[in-house]
Design an enzyme around this catalytic site. Sequence first.
Site: not given
Length: 178
Positions: A46, A51, A91-92, A133-134, A137
């Site tokens: 994702g 991000q 997480c990236l 999660h997204e 963000h």
Amino acid sequence: MALLDILIFPDARLRRVAEPVKQVDDSTRQLIDDMLETMYAAPGIGLAAIQVNVPKRVIVIDVSEDRSNPLCLINPEILAREGEEEMEEGCLSVPGFAETVKRAERVRVQALNPDGERIELETDGLLAVCIQHEIDHLDGRLFVDHISSLKRQRIRKRLEKEQRAPQPATSAAQRKAI
Ligand code: GNR
Ligand code: NI
């Protein structure tokens, strides 16, 4: 198509609350294309626009085994949550760390698709976790906000140090041993 740079925790820009997309147009679809390319290259399951330093409410997800099922949600909103589930998350924007997070097990979500049409979906499992999660963000939250402040400080210090003096990447397995 373009690969975009991913902001790394504790970058303050990850704490902004993203703005709704007013009109889904070609520039939105270009952003989505670039985000998908960036997510697949990372690789991740994702990615939220914030991000890649675009404070708009756009997310892309692909939880399929063969990476062939992209889901793009614009202005996503959770309409209903059910149950509780714990899952190990990464997480990236927090590279190399994974921690268990408690979230709703099942969610019903509304959003716009890349054609600007309103869609609704109800899902559970990894996709439900990833959507939550997204959307976190988009509201300036990271998975590390759901763990103890001791663990969060430890992760912050390591990543700060790494960004001051780039070092060979540390694998998740190595970190666990530290
Ligand atoms: O690639 C990712 N894996 C992942 C694993 C468990 C729960 C959430 C995620 S999302 C993450 C990519 C990312 O950082 N998205 O914002
Ligand atoms: Ni993330």
